[in-house]
Design a protein around this motif. Structure first.
Motif: not given
Ligand code: IDP
Ligand code: CA
Length: 468
Positions: A456-461, A140-149, A195-196
């Motif tokens: 930023x990952x907390x915002x995504x979570x 039930x736990x979402x996993x995300x991978x966010x790649x940046x620059x 991030x905001x």
């Protein structure tokens, strides 16, 4: 009674619609009106990227605890954050911290031609992250991978191959839940808005009027983001973005309030990318930003640049000139009311930018340069502190480095003058801050008795656990 019930049971759909037509009319009018407003909205803003509901009523239909696993595939390294939220969307401790945070170097983009190896660099992070989530909650736990620059700069084909290998790794090795689009290159405005959200969530300013929120700057290796909330009136006057750029304003509903977030990401203006821009100028000769006594090459994005200090010493003033040129501050591209640099609208300023929290490399270099304590989560400084430290760094010789700046990592020493000058120039000439304005450098934000990474990952979570 019995007859009525019998009639009710055999009532056709058409009859039902007829019977409830009054109610249907009342419900449909606002829906039609909202749809019309959305359709007619100007193209200058995109809506809702992070929808965070107010959970006061405890209406969350999930279990009492929601975990989220977020990978930050940054240009200079990969990191994983595991968070656990209660039903009110408050962070609760995992063992004795409010998050599990692990990191390693290099990042995914260090393996441009080997997607499998790139993906496999995440294995140790994945295993430890998954182990921190209770077994029964993993599916039930979402996993995300966010790649940046790093992946943004690599180009579509190479980055897509790496992301595909990461998707396969997650499928083969993990029981965590991967939603559609869980593994992506984040666009810069998404990164800035997360991030905001992170910082304002941790400061508990979400839900308050926009002028009580704080603005954020995040200086990564490859890109730099700025985000702050603006008034609805200013949002309405936002200029159209340059071609190929994201729009300047995002609308977000958070804790029951609508925010208009000005956000912009400057690709190639991260600290490690800026070093390359500044070194390019001097080609094979001396560079005024390199510490005297150093002669070497700097590698970035698959290219090598000569980094040679002048025998007469680095020069703060000359280095400033090169940095200002690299930023394209006085660019004729600026057709808006007021620009930061490179022809980008500055967002108009205002209450949401009164306080600025500045993260990542700003904190790290300030700590290495010795004017903030690396053990403290935040530090109040002024842009001129960067200039003062730059002056000292530009006037030293390589062999004095260890004694003048005992906290500097060896690899960073030749670039300390350059880095500090660039950071000062970015804040003052780029973002238009006064040299004497107080800003908050932030590594972590205090949240109750704990401190949480300002990333930023907390915002995504928060988005991952609060979306349906
Ligand atoms: O979660 C975090 N906590 C603290 N610092 C972080 C975190 N994530 C990134 N950083 C800092 O960000 C900088 C590197 O940026 P990154 O590799 O993310 O580049 P990018 O954002 O341009 O892709 C480093 O100074 C690193 O310490
Ligand atoms: Ca980053």
């Amino acid at each position: 009674m019995t007859a009525k019930r019998a009639i009710g049971r055999h009532e056709s759909l058409a009859d039902k619609i007829h019977r409830h037509r009054g109610l249907l009319l009342v419900i449909s009018i606002p829906i039609v009106l909202i749809a019309l407003v959305l359709l007619l909205m100007p193209g200058s803003s995109t809506s809702v990227s992070v929808t965070m509901k107010s959970h006061e009523g405890g209406s969350n239909s999930r279990g009492p605890k929601n975990y989220a696993v977020i990978f930050d595939a940054g240009s200079s390294g990969s990191r994983v954050h595991v968070y656990c939220f209660d039903q009110n969307l408050d962070l609760v401790p995992l063992e004795n911290e409010l998050e599990l945070f692990l990191q390693l170097k290099p990042g995914l983009s260090a393996y441009p031609n080997d997607p499998r190896q790139s993906a496999n660099s995440l294995v140790s992070l994945l295993d430890k992250a998954e182990a921190s989530v209770p077994r029964e909650l993993r599916p039930k736990t979402p996993v995300r991978v966010g790649a940046t620059a790093g992946l943004r700069a690599l180009g579509h084909k190479a980055s897509e191959n790496i992301l595909q290998a990461v998707r396969e790794l997650l499928k083969d090795r993990s029981r965590l839940k991967t939603e559609a689009n869980a593994v992506t290159v984040l666009d810069g405005t998404q990164e800035g808005s997360y991030q905001w959200v992170t910082i304002n969530y941790l400061l508990r300013t979400l839900g308050k009027p926009y002028s009580d929120t704080v603005g954020v700057v995040d200086l990564g290796g490859g890109s730099v983001q700025m985000a702050y909330a603006i008034s609805e009136e200013d949002a309405a006057t936002a200029p159209k973005p340059l071609e190929g750029e994201d729009s300047y304003v995002r609308e977000m509903y958070l804790k029951g309030r609508k925010y208009f977030l000005y956000v912009h990401s400057y690709l190639h203006y991260g600290l490690l990318a800026a070093r390359a821009e500044i070194l390019k100028v001097s080609e094979d000769s001396n560079n005024p930003c390199i510490v005297t006594g150093h002669s070497g090459t700097y590698k970035y994005g698959g290219n090598a640049f000569k980094a040679i200090g002048s025998s007469s010493g680095a020069s703060l003033d000359e280095c400033r000139r090169v940095a200002i040129n690299a930023l394209k501050v006085n660019d004729s591209l600026c057709t808006h009311m007021k620009c930061t640099f490179g022809g980008v609208w500055n967002g108009g300023g205002g209450g949401g930018q009164k306080k600025i929290f500045v993260a990542s490399f700003f904190f790290d270099r300030a700590a290495e340069a010795g004017f903030v304590d690396p053990k403290q989560p935040v530090a109040e400084v002024r842009p001129l502190d960067f200039e003062k430290a730059a002056n000292k760094a530009c006037n030293m010789r390589m062999e004095e480095g260890k004694s003048k700046f005992p906290r500097v990592e060896e690899d960073n020493l030749p670039y300390l003058c350059l880095d500090l000058v660039y950071q000062y120039t970015l804040l003052v000439d780029g973002f238009g801050l006064k040299p004497s304005q107080t800003i908050t450098l932030v590594k972590k934000v205090k949240y109750g008795d704990y401190a949480v990474e300002a990333a930023w990952p907390l915002g995504s979570a928060i988005e991952a656990v609060s979306s349906p």
